[in-house]
Scaffold this motif. Structure first.
Motif, PDB file in Angstrom:
ATOM      1  N   ALA A  17       0.852  -1.185   0.000  1.00  0.00           N
ATOM      2  CA  ALA A  17       0.000   0.000   0.000  1.00  0.00           C
ATOM      3  C   ALA A  17       0.891   1.240   0.000  1.00  0.00           C
ATOM      4  O   ALA A  17       2.124   1.149   0.109  1.00  0.00           O
ATOM      5  N   SER A  18       0.263   2.405  -0.118  1.00  0.00           N
ATOM      6  CA  SER A  18       0.993   3.665  -0.090  1.00  0.00           C
ATOM      7  C   SER A  18       1.519   3.946   1.315  1.00  0.00           C
ATOM      8  O   SER A  18       1.064   3.351   2.299  1.00  0.00           O
ATOM      9  N   VAL A  19       2.474   4.847   1.410  1.00  0.00           N
ATOM     10  CA  VAL A  19       3.105   5.170   2.686  1.00  0.00           C
ATOM     11  C   VAL A  19       2.082   5.640   3.710  1.00  0.00           C
ATOM     12  O   VAL A  19       2.109   5.215   4.872  1.00  0.00           O
ATOM     13  N   ASP A  20       1.163   6.510   3.307  1.00  0.00           N
ATOM     14  CA  ASP A  20       0.199   7.026   4.275  1.00  0.00           C
ATOM     15  C   ASP A  20      -0.670   5.924   4.863  1.00  0.00           C
ATOM     16  O   ASP A  20      -0.947   5.905   6.075  1.00  0.00           O
ATOM     17  N   GLY A  31      10.326  10.623   7.043  1.00  0.00           N
ATOM     18  CA  GLY A  31      10.711   9.640   6.046  1.00  0.00           C
ATOM     19  C   GLY A  31      11.971  10.016   5.289  1.00  0.00           C
ATOM     20  O   GLY A  31      12.291  11.202   5.144  1.00  0.00           O
ATOM     21  N   GLU A  32      12.673   8.997   4.819  1.00  0.00           N
ATOM     22  CA  GLU A  32      13.891   9.208   4.029  1.00  0.00           C
ATOM     23  C   GLU A  32      13.949   8.147   2.933  1.00  0.00           C
ATOM     24  O   GLU A  32      13.617   6.983   3.170  1.00  0.00           O
ATOM     25  N   VAL A  33      14.382   8.562   1.744  1.00  0.00           N
ATOM     26  CA  VAL A  33      14.494   7.658   0.602  1.00  0.00           C
ATOM     27  C   VAL A  33      15.950   7.239   0.435  1.00  0.00           C
ATOM     28  O   VAL A  33      16.853   8.084   0.444  1.00  0.00           O
ATOM     29  N   HIS A  34      16.172   5.936   0.266  1.00  0.00           N
ATOM     30  CA  HIS A  34      17.524   5.400   0.105  1.00  0.00           C
ATOM     31  C   HIS A  34      17.621   4.593  -1.190  1.00  0.00           C
ATOM     32  O   HIS A  34      16.663   3.922  -1.580  1.00  0.00           O
ATOM     33  N   GLU A  35      18.776   4.635  -1.824  1.00  0.00           N
ATOM     34  CA  GLU A  35      19.068   3.767  -2.957  1.00  0.00           C
ATOM     35  C   GLU A  35      19.890   2.599  -2.431  1.00  0.00           C
ATOM     36  O   GLU A  35      21.013   2.783  -1.954  1.00  0.00           O
ATOM     37  N   ALA A  36      19.313   1.400  -2.482  1.00  0.00           N
ATOM     38  CA  ALA A  36      19.958   0.220  -1.898  1.00  0.00           C
ATOM     39  C   ALA A  36      20.484  -0.684  -3.004  1.00  0.00           C
ATOM     40  O   ALA A  36      19.726  -1.120  -3.872  1.00  0.00           O
ATOM     41  N   THR A  37      21.760  -0.976  -2.969  1.00  0.00           N
ATOM     42  CA  THR A  37      22.373  -1.794  -4.003  1.00  0.00           C
ATOM     43  C   THR A  37      22.649  -3.210  -3.492  1.00  0.00           C
ATOM     44  O   THR A  37      22.835  -3.428  -2.295  1.00  0.00           O
ATOM     45  N   PRO A  66      19.418  -0.873  -8.623  1.00  0.00           N
ATOM     46  CA  PRO A  66      19.244  -0.623  -7.182  1.00  0.00           C
ATOM     47  C   PRO A  66      17.772  -0.655  -6.781  1.00  0.00           C
ATOM     48  O   PRO A  66      16.883  -0.383  -7.577  1.00  0.00           O
ATOM     49  N   THR A  67      17.547  -0.977  -5.525  1.00  0.00           N
ATOM     50  CA  THR A  67      16.210  -1.002  -4.931  1.00  0.00           C
ATOM     51  C   THR A  67      15.991   0.294  -4.154  1.00  0.00           C
ATOM     52  O   THR A  67      16.907   0.810  -3.532  1.00  0.00           O
ATOM     53  N   THR A  68      14.767   0.800  -4.189  1.00  0.00           N
ATOM     54  CA  THR A  68      14.435   1.992  -3.410  1.00  0.00           C
ATOM     55  C   THR A  68      13.836   1.563  -2.070  1.00  0.00           C
ATOM     56  O   THR A  68      12.862   0.820  -2.030  1.00  0.00           O
ATOM     57  N   VAL A  69      14.445   2.012  -0.996  1.00  0.00           N
ATOM     58  CA  VAL A  69      13.968   1.723   0.353  1.00  0.00           C
ATOM     59  C   VAL A  69      13.581   3.039   1.025  1.00  0.00           C
ATOM     60  O   VAL A  69      14.358   3.999   1.006  1.00  0.00           O
ATOM     61  N   VAL A  70      12.392   3.072   1.597  1.00  0.00           N
ATOM     62  CA  VAL A  70      11.943   4.229   2.369  1.00  0.00           C
ATOM     63  C   VAL A  70      11.977   3.858   3.850  1.00  0.00           C
ATOM     64  O   VAL A  70      11.372   2.865   4.245  1.00  0.00           O
ATOM     65  N   ARG A 105      10.208   3.823  -8.014  1.00  0.00           N
ATOM     66  CA  ARG A 105      10.938   5.036  -8.363  1.00  0.00           C
ATOM     67  C   ARG A 105      10.224   6.306  -7.923  1.00  0.00           C
ATOM     68  O   ARG A 105      10.833   7.364  -7.806  1.00  0.00           O
ATOM     69  N   SER A 106       8.933   6.236  -7.697  1.00  0.00           N
ATOM     70  CA  SER A 106       8.171   7.421  -7.302  1.00  0.00           C
ATOM     71  C   SER A 106       8.107   7.583  -5.783  1.00  0.00           C
ATOM     72  O   SER A 106       7.242   8.284  -5.265  1.00  0.00           O
ATOM     73  N   ALA A 107       9.028   6.948  -5.073  1.00  0.00           N
ATOM     74  CA  ALA A 107       9.003   6.966  -3.606  1.00  0.00           C
ATOM     75  C   ALA A 107       9.049   8.378  -3.039  1.00  0.00           C
ATOM     76  O   ALA A 107       8.355   8.685  -2.063  1.00  0.00           O
ATOM     77  N   ALA A 108       9.870   9.252  -3.620  1.00  0.00           N
ATOM     78  CA  ALA A 108       9.974  10.615  -3.098  1.00  0.00           C
ATOM     79  C   ALA A 108       8.642  11.348  -3.217  1.00  0.00           C
ATOM     80  O   ALA A 108       8.219  12.052  -2.291  1.00  0.00           O
ATOM     81  N   ASP A 109       7.967  11.176  -4.355  1.00  0.00           N
ATOM     82  CA  ASP A 109       6.652  11.798  -4.534  1.00  0.00           C
ATOM     83  C   ASP A 109       5.640  11.226  -3.546  1.00  0.00           C
ATOM     84  O   ASP A 109       4.793  11.951  -3.015  1.00  0.00           O
TER      85      ASP A 109
END
Length: 222
Positions: A154-157, A199-205, A212-216, A179-183
């Motif tokens: 689900a979405s972050v909220d 919240g913080e967005v990370h690029e996980a390799t 890379p995977t996006t981790v919030v 990829r739209s994690a920041a938005d």
């Protein structure tokens, strides 16, 4: 006959996945590779039949699912890990295979998927998981998490509303996102503020050859 049932047994394999059996994958997972590989092979064999993955994903099980899930491990910290909406066991089963010393709780509301989780844990020798059938809101009395994970749930909220009651006072969330994690974080800023999270967005390799995977990560501010 459904598309899943049309996939013959000889194609329900990792043989056509270019990363299967590669030295770089084995080196990345190290001592836990046999457990992770057993789960990957079982997912390839049964995943399409059970509606857990699509037929076209059989050539990308390692990078799309296993390594994508593994990328969250450096963000987990210490303590009990709870994977909400575990589904196919992604990332929860991969995490449990990689961290055999940790207690990993898989929360999944669908009966057929919890059956899969029980079977795959037994068959792959992943014995550090607890599997609970239910939604996050329904297991609050029986679960306390030091870290919550979720992938394609689900979405972050929504995740904040559903899952924050499961967290310990010092707990945090590590969510696999696109990829739209920041938005997505920006849209959730008012919910996060009210709930006391930042919240913080990370690029996980993982491997150099894998995207890379996006981790919030969501951590308490109060």
């Amino acid at each position: 006959m459904s598309p899943a049932e049309e996939v013959p047994a000889e194609l329900r394999t990792l043989a056509n996945d270019p990363l299967h059996g590669s030295a770089e994958v084995e080196e990345y997972f190290g001592d836990v590779y046999p457990r992770v590989r057993a789960f990957a092979e079982l997912l390839a064999d049964q995943g399409v039949l059970r509606g857990l993955i699509g037929p076209r994903e059989l050539t990308r099980v390692w990078d799309r699912h296993i390594l994508n899930s593994a990328a969250v491990v450096p963000f987990l910290g210490e303590g009990t890990i709870v994977d909400v909406g575990s589904g196919a066991g992604l990332p929860g089963m991969v995490i449990a295979a990689m961290l055999p010393e940790r207690n990993v709780v898989l929360v999944e509301p669908m009966e057929r998927r919890t059956a899969w989780l029980f079977e795959s844990a037994e068959q792959c020798g992943i014995d550090n998981v607890t599997i609970l059938r239910g939604r996050a809101e329904e297991v609050q009395e029986s679960v306390e998490a030091d870290v919550i994970t979720a992938r394609a749930v689900a979405s972050v909220d929504k995740l904040v509303k559903w899952c924050s009651p499961l967290l310990s006072k010092t707990g945090h969330m590590a969510l696999l996102k696109g990829r739209s994690a920041a938005d997505e974080l920006d849209r959730a800023k008012y919910v996060l503020r009210r709930a006391g999270f930042a919240g913080e967005v990370h690029e996980a390799t993982t491997l150099a050859s894998v995207e890379p995977t996006t981790v919030v990560t969501l951590r308490r501010t109060v």
